[in-house]
Design an enzyme around this catalytic site. Structure first.
Site, PDB file in Angstrom:
ATOM      1  N   CYS A   1      -1.433   0.514   3.754  1.00  0.00           N
ATOM      2  CA  CYS A   1      -2.234   1.748   3.072  1.00  0.00           C
ATOM      3  C   CYS A   1      -3.572   1.291   2.612  1.00  0.00           C
ATOM      4  O   CYS A   1      -4.551   1.916   3.009  1.00  0.00           O
ATOM      5  CB  CYS A   1      -1.393   2.415   1.990  1.00  0.00           C
ATOM      6  SG  CYS A   1      -0.718   1.584   0.691  1.00  0.00           S
TER       7      CYS A   1
ATOM      8  N   HIS B   1      -5.062   6.161  -3.647  1.00  0.00           N
ATOM      9  CA  HIS B   1      -5.603   4.511  -4.159  1.00  0.00           C
ATOM     10  C   HIS B   1      -7.103   4.616  -4.019  1.00  0.00           C
ATOM     11  O   HIS B   1      -7.848   5.101  -3.205  1.00  0.00           O
ATOM     12  CB  HIS B   1      -5.088   3.647  -2.678  1.00  0.00           C
ATOM     13  CG  HIS B   1      -3.739   3.252  -2.816  1.00  0.00           C
ATOM     14  ND1 HIS B   1      -2.661   3.844  -3.613  1.00  0.00           N
ATOM     15  CD2 HIS B   1      -2.870   2.639  -1.660  1.00  0.00           C
ATOM     16  CE1 HIS B   1      -1.439   3.447  -3.369  1.00  0.00           C
ATOM     17  NE2 HIS B   1      -1.648   2.631  -2.206  1.00  0.00           N
TER      18      HIS B   1
END
Ligand code: A2P
Length: 347
Positions: A129, A249
């Site tokens: 990711c 994130h």
């Protein structure tokens, strides 16, 4: 566009749930969608997009008749069952780290290296990711100005560690509010010898440590970035940190370009309008990306772009994205969409 039979392994998990959502939301041309998970979840009913699905146990036979199988149930399940799916005629889009660095297995972010898809032999790997959002944002810059070096520090959400990690953050937050003793059972790593609270904390360890002192998450970012860009000579270094953020994130990224005559305005220009990228960069209005506002969105958000004060070819950027979407489920579904397009175009 031909219609395909789809399976999702890990369909009850944090990423699997989003894969189903994205398939339905984007009208993926599926004739059937089979939800697979562990034996514990067999028979469980899941509702999505106004449809009801019954979860089945993941067994080799479950892949009979499946054309595209998404795997998101952990590396060991992929290692055990991905080949079983391929043997039965499915193309596997694997969201774990099981095959990402295997030679001959394409590691794909469609905005960056779509062509690599053509070389697949049954398995396509979806990158980590943190890697996906970084390479998606850097690709337009790399293409125009060349890239020599990346130094990245991440600020990663707990949902990257799965649904149980989200629960652990919630439980610990309640324990803190109630002045109760905080129980830590999962992070930084379920199999690790020690666990630390994530609520009101920052843990500089994601995944296990390697002999070199880097964590596996950091090594994934470093190795996968080189593979996706096709640049083994690229200098990449990463520090990965877990924060008490549920989803999204963030990354502080320092880059050095091939050229030293580039301005912040030049970077704004190449990023504005780049596929899947949203520029949010205006200090006068305090406009910059934040994970809370990236959650649920498909794009990668970029801001705080500054030229380094000492290094003429150096720039700093702040890159944020929903780790479950572009960082995982959306990228996997985009890979599958490209596969269908490819199949249609070559007949
Ligand atoms: P289950 O819900 O039945 O345990 P997350 O990444 O959010 O932790 O989710 C992990 C996913 O992997 C879940 O869908 C989970 O299903 C699935 N899973 C875990 N163990 C197995 C297994 N042995 N076989 C198939 N799926 C599994």
């Amino acid at each position: 566009m031909s219609k395909v039979n789809v399976a999702i392994v890990g369909a009850t998990g944090a990423v699997g749930t989003k894969i189903l959502e994205k398939l339905l939301e984007r009208n993926f041309p599926s004739s059937s969608i089979k939800l697979l998970a562990s034996k514990r979840s067999a028979g469980k009913e899941i509702e999505a997009g106004g449809q009801k699905f019954i979860v089945e146990e993941t067994k080799p036979e479950a892949f009979e008749g499946v054309d595209i199988a998404f795997f998101s149930a952990g590396g060991s399940i992929s290692e055990k069952l991905a080949e079983e799916a391929v043997k039965r005629g499915a193309v596997v889009v694997d969201n774990t780290s099981a095959f990402r660095m295997t030679e001959g297995i394409p590691l794909v972010v469609p905005e960056v290296n779509l062509d690599a898809l053509r070389e697949h032999k049954g398995i396509i790997a979806n990158p980590n990711c943190s890697t996906i959002q970084m390479v998606a944002a850097l690709e337009p810059i790399r293409e125009k100005f060349g890239l020599k070096r990346i130094i990245v520090s991440t600020y990663q959400a707990v949902s990257g560690a799965g649904a149980e990690a989200i629960d652990e953050l919630a439980t610990q937050s309640n324990q803190l509010n109630e002045r109760a003793e905080i129980e830590a059972n999962l992070l930084p790593q379920a199999a690790g010898q020690k666990h630390y609270p994530i609520a009101f904390n920052a843990i500089p360890q994601i995944d296990a440590f390697d002999e070199s002192g880097y964590t596996l998450e950091e090594l994934k970012m470093m190795n996968e970035t080189k593979k996706i860009f096709g640049m083994p000579e690229l200098q990449v270094s990463a520090t990965c940190v877990r924060l008490p953020v549920v989803t999204g994130h963030s990354e502080s990224v320092y880059i050095e370009l091939d050229r030293d005559d580039v301005s912040v305005a030049d970077l704004h220009e190449v990023l504005r309008g780049a596929p899947g990228i949203v520029l949010e960069d205006d200090i006068h209005t305090q406009t910059y990306p934040m994970p809370l506002f990236a959650e649920g969105k498909d794009d990668v958000f970029v801001g705080r772009i500054r030229k380094d004060r000492e290094q003429a070819n150096g720039f700093h950027l702040w890159i944020v994205s929903d780790n479950l979407l572009k960082g995982a489920a959306l990228n996997s579904v985009q890979i599958a969409e490209s596969l269908v397009d490819l199949k249609t175009s070559i007949g």
